[in-house]
Design a protein around this motif. Sequence first.
Motif, PDB file in Angstrom:
ATOM      1  N   VAL A   1      -6.499  37.923  42.601  1.00  0.00           N
ATOM      2  CA  VAL A   1      -7.143  37.522  41.569  1.00  0.00           C
ATOM      3  C   VAL A   1      -8.188  36.576  41.915  1.00  0.00           C
ATOM      4  O   VAL A   1      -9.058  36.410  41.639  1.00  0.00           O
ATOM      5  CB  VAL A   1      -5.892  36.655  40.652  1.00  0.00           C
ATOM      6  CG1 VAL A   1      -6.477  35.809  39.570  1.00  0.00           C
ATOM      7  CG2 VAL A   1      -4.912  37.626  40.052  1.00  0.00           C
TER       8      VAL A   1
ATOM      9  N   LYS B   1       4.694  40.538  47.824  1.00  0.00           N
ATOM     10  CA  LYS B   1       3.896  41.370  46.610  1.00  0.00           C
ATOM     11  C   LYS B   1       3.210  40.247  45.704  1.00  0.00           C
ATOM     12  O   LYS B   1       1.953  40.370  45.411  1.00  0.00           O
ATOM     13  CB  LYS B   1       4.741  42.310  45.648  1.00  0.00           C
ATOM     14  CG  LYS B   1       5.169  43.453  46.585  1.00  0.00           C
ATOM     15  CD  LYS B   1       6.371  44.532  45.906  1.00  0.00           C
ATOM     16  CE  LYS B   1       6.652  45.371  46.780  1.00  0.00           C
ATOM     17  NZ  LYS B   1       7.814  46.053  45.984  1.00  0.00           N
ATOM     18  N   VAL B   2       3.951  39.359  45.363  1.00  0.00           N
ATOM     19  CA  VAL B   2       3.453  38.408  44.389  1.00  0.00           C
ATOM     20  C   VAL B   2       2.114  37.848  45.135  1.00  0.00           C
ATOM     21  O   VAL B   2       1.226  37.613  44.451  1.00  0.00           O
ATOM     22  CB  VAL B   2       4.318  37.448  43.702  1.00  0.00           C
ATOM     23  CG1 VAL B   2       3.908  36.244  43.234  1.00  0.00           C
ATOM     24  CG2 VAL B   2       5.487  38.090  43.167  1.00  0.00           C
TER      25      VAL B   2
ATOM     26  N   LYS C   1       8.327  35.687  36.999  1.00  0.00           N
ATOM     27  CA  LYS C   1       7.237  35.687  36.182  1.00  0.00           C
ATOM     28  C   LYS C   1       6.052  34.425  36.836  1.00  0.00           C
ATOM     29  O   LYS C   1       6.357  33.529  37.025  1.00  0.00           O
ATOM     30  CB  LYS C   1       7.642  35.492  34.740  1.00  0.00           C
ATOM     31  CG  LYS C   1       8.709  36.466  34.226  1.00  0.00           C
ATOM     32  CD  LYS C   1       9.463  36.117  33.145  1.00  0.00           C
ATOM     33  CE  LYS C   1      10.518  35.230  33.461  1.00  0.00           C
ATOM     34  NZ  LYS C   1      11.666  35.700  34.162  1.00  0.00           N
TER      35      LYS C   1
ATOM     36  N   LYS D   1      -4.408  35.560  34.133  1.00  0.00           N
ATOM     37  CA  LYS D   1      -3.542  36.646  34.506  1.00  0.00           C
ATOM     38  C   LYS D   1      -2.258  36.378  34.446  1.00  0.00           C
ATOM     39  O   LYS D   1      -1.855  35.017  34.685  1.00  0.00           O
ATOM     40  CB  LYS D   1      -4.002  37.101  36.185  1.00  0.00           C
ATOM     41  CG  LYS D   1      -2.663  38.222  36.645  1.00  0.00           C
ATOM     42  CD  LYS D   1      -3.357  39.026  37.621  1.00  0.00           C
ATOM     43  CE  LYS D   1      -2.324  39.806  38.372  1.00  0.00           C
ATOM     44  NZ  LYS D   1      -2.423  41.311  37.767  1.00  0.00           N
ATOM     45  N   ALA D   2      -1.550  37.188  33.932  1.00  0.00           N
ATOM     46  CA  ALA D   2      -0.174  36.819  33.760  1.00  0.00           C
ATOM     47  C   ALA D   2       0.468  38.186  34.554  1.00  0.00           C
ATOM     48  O   ALA D   2       0.351  39.339  34.372  1.00  0.00           O
ATOM     49  CB  ALA D   2       0.556  36.964  32.333  1.00  0.00           C
ATOM     50  N   PHE D   3       1.955  38.229  34.950  1.00  0.00           N
ATOM     51  CA  PHE D   3       2.586  39.137  35.687  1.00  0.00           C
ATOM     52  C   PHE D   3       4.119  38.892  35.665  1.00  0.00           C
ATOM     53  O   PHE D   3       4.564  37.837  35.463  1.00  0.00           O
ATOM     54  CB  PHE D   3       2.051  39.261  37.172  1.00  0.00           C
ATOM     55  CG  PHE D   3       2.110  37.726  37.933  1.00  0.00           C
ATOM     56  CD1 PHE D   3       3.463  37.596  38.458  1.00  0.00           C
ATOM     57  CD2 PHE D   3       1.336  36.981  37.838  1.00  0.00           C
ATOM     58  CE1 PHE D   3       3.746  36.380  39.532  1.00  0.00           C
ATOM     59  CE2 PHE D   3       1.358  35.607  38.768  1.00  0.00           C
ATOM     60  CZ  PHE D   3       2.465  35.661  39.479  1.00  0.00           C
ATOM     61  N   ARG D   4       4.638  40.034  35.867  1.00  0.00           N
ATOM     62  CA  ARG D   4       6.506  39.964  35.978  1.00  0.00           C
ATOM     63  C   ARG D   4       6.416  41.089  37.019  1.00  0.00           C
ATOM     64  O   ARG D   4       6.261  42.167  36.947  1.00  0.00           O
ATOM     65  CB  ARG D   4       6.633  40.039  34.658  1.00  0.00           C
ATOM     66  CG  ARG D   4       8.516  40.313  34.704  1.00  0.00           C
ATOM     67  CD  ARG D   4       9.062  40.690  33.458  1.00  0.00           C
ATOM     68  NE  ARG D   4      10.352  41.100  33.732  1.00  0.00           N
ATOM     69  CZ  ARG D   4      11.206  40.320  33.160  1.00  0.00           C
ATOM     70  NH1 ARG D   4      11.081  39.695  32.217  1.00  0.00           N
ATOM     71  NH2 ARG D   4      12.523  40.775  33.374  1.00  0.00           N
ATOM     72  N   TYR D   5       7.697  40.568  37.987  1.00  0.00           N
ATOM     73  CA  TYR D   5       8.022  41.580  38.605  1.00  0.00           C
ATOM     74  C   TYR D   5       9.590  41.669  38.789  1.00  0.00           C
ATOM     75  O   TYR D   5      10.408  40.556  38.545  1.00  0.00           O
ATOM     76  CB  TYR D   5       7.728  41.025  40.231  1.00  0.00           C
ATOM     77  CG  TYR D   5       6.067  41.217  40.582  1.00  0.00           C
ATOM     78  CD1 TYR D   5       5.840  42.480  41.076  1.00  0.00           C
ATOM     79  CD2 TYR D   5       5.558  40.194  40.387  1.00  0.00           C
ATOM     80  CE1 TYR D   5       4.330  42.617  41.401  1.00  0.00           C
ATOM     81  CE2 TYR D   5       4.085  40.205  40.687  1.00  0.00           C
ATOM     82  CZ  TYR D   5       3.575  41.544  41.070  1.00  0.00           C
ATOM     83  OH  TYR D   5       2.427  41.495  41.693  1.00  0.00           O
TER      84      TYR D   5
ATOM     85  N   VAL E   1       1.851  33.070  35.780  1.00  0.00           N
ATOM     86  CA  VAL E   1       0.626  32.882  35.090  1.00  0.00           C
ATOM     87  C   VAL E   1      -0.507  32.278  36.160  1.00  0.00           C
ATOM     88  O   VAL E   1      -0.044  31.529  36.897  1.00  0.00           O
ATOM     89  CB  VAL E   1       0.304  32.224  33.888  1.00  0.00           C
ATOM     90  CG1 VAL E   1       1.392  32.794  32.738  1.00  0.00           C
ATOM     91  CG2 VAL E   1       0.968  30.828  33.938  1.00  0.00           C
TER      92      VAL E   1
ATOM     93  N   ASP F   1      -0.989  40.022  45.283  1.00  0.00           N
ATOM     94  CA  ASP F   1      -1.544  40.053  43.969  1.00  0.00           C
ATOM     95  C   ASP F   1      -2.278  38.750  43.579  1.00  0.00           C
ATOM     96  O   ASP F   1      -3.357  38.782  42.923  1.00  0.00           O
ATOM     97  CB  ASP F   1      -0.603  40.426  42.897  1.00  0.00           C
ATOM     98  CG  ASP F   1      -0.057  41.907  43.042  1.00  0.00           C
ATOM     99  OD1 ASP F   1      -0.733  42.711  43.910  1.00  0.00           O
ATOM    100  OD2 ASP F   1       0.785  42.433  42.191  1.00  0.00           O
TER     101      ASP F   1
END
Length: 90
Positions: free
Chosen positions: A67, A59-60, A17, A33-37, A19, A63
Amino acid sequence: MAQRTIVGLDIGTHGIKGVVGVLHKKGAYRFIKAFRYPSLGMRRGMVVDLEDVVSVLQKVASDLKGVTNSALKNVYVNIGSPQADVKRSK
């Protein structure tokens, strides 16, 4: 004054996770942006399949670059594992 981008990353057994935030002139952050893989290759805080972990982290990183170009310059990482060893990067 240029805006300072900062990234917080939490690498856990069940997910990665994070931000992305931008520091403004008055010292406040605006999160953009916030994300979770899913966290592949991890079990109980330990790496069991390095290739899977690297795949998800790539991948993180990809991405994050999407941004903002400077997202990978200030990354704070949390890894919840007693086996974690810390080395300072240059």
